[in-house]
Design a protein around this motif. Sequence first.
Motif, mmCIF file in Angstrom:
data_model
loop_
_atom_site.group_PDB
_atom_site.id
_atom_site.type_symbol
_atom_site.label_atom_id
_atom_site.label_comp_id
_atom_site.label_asym_id
_atom_site.label_seq_id
_atom_site.Cartn_x
_atom_site.Cartn_y
_atom_site.Cartn_z
ATOM 1 N N LYS A 192 -7.332 -16.024 -11.015
ATOM 2 C CA LYS A 192 -8.641 -15.615 -11.546
ATOM 3 C C LYS A 192 -9.253 -14.524 -10.683
ATOM 4 C CE LYS A 192 -13.147 -17.451 -12.915
ATOM 5 N NZ LYS A 192 -13.992 -18.673 -13.015
ATOM 6 N N VAL A 193 -9.108 -14.658 -9.359
ATOM 7 C CA VAL A 193 -9.611 -13.640 -8.444
ATOM 8 C C VAL A 193 -8.779 -12.368 -8.556
ATOM 9 C CG1 VAL A 193 -10.103 -13.089 -6.033
ATOM 10 C CG2 VAL A 193 -10.453 -15.422 -6.877
ATOM 11 N N MET A 194 -7.458 -12.531 -8.613
ATOM 12 C CA MET A 194 -6.566 -11.376 -8.662
ATOM 13 C C MET A 194 -6.809 -10.528 -9.899
ATOM 14 S SD MET A 194 -4.172 -9.604 -7.224
ATOM 15 C CE MET A 194 -3.337 -10.616 -6.001
ATOM 16 N N ARG A 195 -7.146 -11.153 -11.019
ATOM 17 C CA ARG A 195 -7.378 -10.386 -12.257
ATOM 18 C C ARG A 195 -8.570 -9.440 -12.113
ATOM 19 N NH1 ARG A 195 -6.429 -15.472 -14.657
ATOM 20 N NH2 ARG A 195 -8.621 -15.690 -15.291
ATOM 21 N N GLN A 196 -9.426 -9.704 -11.142
ATOM 22 C CA GLN A 196 -10.573 -8.826 -10.903
ATOM 23 C C GLN A 196 -10.244 -7.717 -9.906
ATOM 24 O OE1 GLN A 196 -13.076 -9.476 -12.958
ATOM 25 N NE2 GLN A 196 -11.793 -11.196 -13.631
ATOM 26 N N LYS A 197 -9.134 -7.842 -9.227
ATOM 27 C CA LYS A 197 -8.721 -6.853 -8.226
ATOM 28 C C LYS A 197 -7.576 -6.036 -8.808
ATOM 29 C CE LYS A 197 -10.116 -9.821 -4.357
ATOM 30 N NZ LYS A 197 -11.055 -8.933 -3.675
ATOM 31 N N ARG A 198 -7.905 -5.144 -9.718
ATOM 32 C CA ARG A 198 -6.874 -4.458 -10.498
ATOM 33 C C ARG A 198 -5.923 -3.585 -9.658
ATOM 34 N NH1 ARG A 198 -7.853 -5.149 -16.072
ATOM 35 N NH2 ARG A 198 -8.891 -7.172 -16.207
ATOM 36 N N PRO A 199 -6.389 -2.860 -8.628
ATOM 37 C CA PRO A 199 -5.416 -2.101 -7.818
ATOM 38 C C PRO A 199 -4.391 -3.009 -7.138
ATOM 39 C CG PRO A 199 -7.620 -1.232 -7.476
ATOM 40 C CD PRO A 199 -7.788 -2.511 -8.244
ATOM 41 N N THR A 200 -4.846 -4.155 -6.627
ATOM 42 C CA THR A 200 -3.914 -5.090 -5.996
ATOM 43 C C THR A 200 -2.961 -5.668 -7.036
ATOM 44 O OG1 THR A 200 -5.627 -5.670 -4.393
ATOM 45 C CG2 THR A 200 -3.735 -7.123 -4.532
ATOM 46 N N LEU A 201 -3.471 -5.992 -8.214
ATOM 47 C CA LEU A 201 -2.630 -6.482 -9.301
ATOM 48 C C LEU A 201 -1.600 -5.435 -9.696
ATOM 49 C CD1 LEU A 201 -1.740 -8.300 -11.606
ATOM 50 C CD2 LEU A 201 -3.773 -7.591 -12.894
ATOM 51 N N ALA A 202 -2.020 -4.181 -9.802
ATOM 52 C CA ALA A 202 -1.089 -3.111 -10.175
ATOM 53 C C ALA A 202 0.012 -2.967 -9.136
ATOM 54 C CB ALA A 202 -1.842 -1.793 -10.339
ATOM 55 N N PRO A 207 0.804 -1.227 0.000
ATOM 56 C CA PRO A 207 0.000 0.000 0.000
ATOM 57 C C PRO A 207 0.837 1.279 0.000
ATOM 58 C CG PRO A 207 -0.819 -1.565 1.624
ATOM 59 C CD PRO A 207 0.512 -2.064 1.178
ATOM 60 N N LEU A 208 2.120 1.160 0.368
ATOM 61 C CA LEU A 208 2.988 2.332 0.405
ATOM 62 C C LEU A 208 3.587 2.649 -0.958
ATOM 63 C CD1 LEU A 208 4.909 1.598 3.738
ATOM 64 C CD2 LEU A 208 2.787 2.884 3.397
ATOM 65 N N LEU A 209 3.468 1.718 -1.892
ATOM 66 C CA LEU A 209 3.999 1.926 -3.240
ATOM 67 C C LEU A 209 2.982 2.694 -4.081
ATOM 68 C CD1 LEU A 209 5.535 -1.615 -3.873
ATOM 69 C CD2 LEU A 209 6.699 0.437 -3.056
ATOM 70 N N PRO A 210 3.453 3.478 -5.045
ATOM 71 C CA PRO A 210 2.541 4.354 -5.808
ATOM 72 C C PRO A 210 1.831 3.674 -6.972
ATOM 73 C CG PRO A 210 4.775 4.704 -6.544
ATOM 74 C CD PRO A 210 4.869 3.703 -5.419
ATOM 75 N N TYR A 211 1.116 2.584 -6.688
ATOM 76 C CA TYR A 211 0.466 1.877 -7.787
ATOM 77 C C TYR A 211 -1.013 1.573 -7.523
ATOM 78 C CZ TYR A 211 5.371 1.184 -8.795
ATOM 79 O OH TYR A 211 6.697 1.405 -9.002
ATOM 80 N N GLY A 212 -1.409 1.527 -6.269
ATOM 81 C CA GLY A 212 -2.766 1.115 -5.949
ATOM 82 C C GLY A 212 -3.779 2.233 -5.921
ATOM 83 N N GLY A 213 -3.332 3.454 -6.184
ATOM 84 C CA GLY A 213 -4.261 4.575 -6.249
ATOM 85 C C GLY A 213 -4.973 4.875 -4.937
ATOM 86 N N GLY A 214 -4.371 4.472 -3.823
ATOM 87 C CA GLY A 214 -5.002 4.724 -2.537
ATOM 88 C C GLY A 214 -6.157 3.793 -2.228
ATOM 89 N N ARG A 215 -6.403 2.808 -3.085
ATOM 90 C CA ARG A 215 -7.499 1.858 -2.851
ATOM 91 C C ARG A 215 -7.102 0.835 -1.777
ATOM 92 N NH1 ARG A 215 -9.844 1.200 -8.072
ATOM 93 N NH2 ARG A 215 -9.645 3.178 -9.228
ATOM 94 N N VAL A 216 -8.096 0.177 -1.227
ATOM 95 C CA VAL A 216 -7.841 -0.906 -0.286
ATOM 96 C C VAL A 216 -7.346 -2.118 -1.074
ATOM 97 C CG1 VAL A 216 -8.846 -2.472 1.408
ATOM 98 C CG2 VAL A 216 -9.558 -0.075 1.336
ATOM 99 N N LEU A 217 -6.208 -2.662 -0.689
ATOM 100 C CA LEU A 217 -5.603 -3.784 -1.409
ATOM 101 C C LEU A 217 -5.862 -5.086 -0.662
ATOM 102 C CD1 LEU A 217 -2.130 -2.237 -2.339
ATOM 103 C CD2 LEU A 217 -4.297 -2.076 -3.575
ATOM 104 N N ASP A 218 -6.001 -6.160 -1.424
ATOM 105 C CA ASP A 218 -6.196 -7.483 -0.834
ATOM 106 C C ASP A 218 -4.821 -8.101 -0.588
ATOM 107 O OD1 ASP A 218 -6.889 -10.058 -0.116
ATOM 108 O OD2 ASP A 218 -8.553 -10.179 -1.535
ATOM 109 N N LEU A 219 -4.219 -7.739 0.536
ATOM 110 C CA LEU A 219 -2.860 -8.186 0.833
ATOM 111 C C LEU A 219 -2.805 -9.679 1.124
ATOM 112 C CD1 LEU A 219 -1.552 -5.253 3.059
ATOM 113 C CD2 LEU A 219 -1.510 -5.495 0.562
#
Length: 315
Positions: A78-88, A43-55
């Motif tokens: 398959k699940v991760m592909r739907q969670k684009r901020p976490t994937l990013a 979450p500290l990296l500049p890729y998730g856009g401030g969204r809640v990530l599925d760590l």
Amino acid sequence: MVSGHGKKQRAKQRSRRTGSAHAAAVTKTAHKHTPLPDMSLLPLLPYGGGRVLDLELAARLVAAARTGCQPCQKSMAKVMRQKRPTLAALAGAIFGTLPAGPIASAATREWAPLARAAKDSGRSLTALAAVEAMTDRQAGELLEDALDMWAAGEAGPDLVQFIDLGLPDDPEGVARYSVLLARTALPDGRPFPMLSLECETAGAGIEDLRRRTDWQGWDGQDMPKLDFNWCVRADIATRSLSCLVQVDAEGWDVEPHLWDASETVTLPEHWWDLLDRAQHILVAGPLKDAKDESALTRAADSGELLAVVARVSFS
């Protein structure tokens, strides 16, 4: 009927949460992969856009990749592909620092420059938007490339692990460098040891290296050529590096050495084992601040990076 329906719904929720296959979730037989990597930095990296990530999902997917469990990877991917901020964030932890290699997918090669730009600027909106706009297939390719790197070199936010070996003296008139340990990956994904040369005196830099070496320019993509005339000497008794030298046609060291250790520093066990397996090492420089993870990428992009694959001499 109600009881059975509720059980199915809980199984579906468990499946969505863990990424496990539905049948395994119903019977609670989904196995786990340990240890789980620490994803607290994502979450500290500049890729998730401030969204809640599925760590939790990110950690379990990487753990499955490291153990080579294909069924778990397939279901969780398959699940991760739907969670684009976490994937990013998961992909950005890799490609924000390291360039996409020649075997990476087109989707990854196109996205990697956006990840590096996001890291340099601290803004993630463009990189995240690009991931969100990807097709399911492109997102899958990006995820696979990122997982290959996470699994191959214990990658992550600390993928390139820098460890200061101590600074040499700076004799008058001779440009000097310090070296820092790192690791990279071969085209097939296997980890490979690396040394980064950091400038330590005013005379150190690209022109000095061009004058003192015949190393080729390196863009951070294909591996540079192996040159047996360059040698990194390693001491088995102390598990340390002693010097980086060029050897002439008669087998004598070319003076002055490009780098000499000022003190004996025992190397981390995992890095020494990697060096022992590879018997060769990638050396790249010069860097103004090798502790800055983006310094290598910036030097490569600007054409200010030289590199060689040297042999390792154990004694």
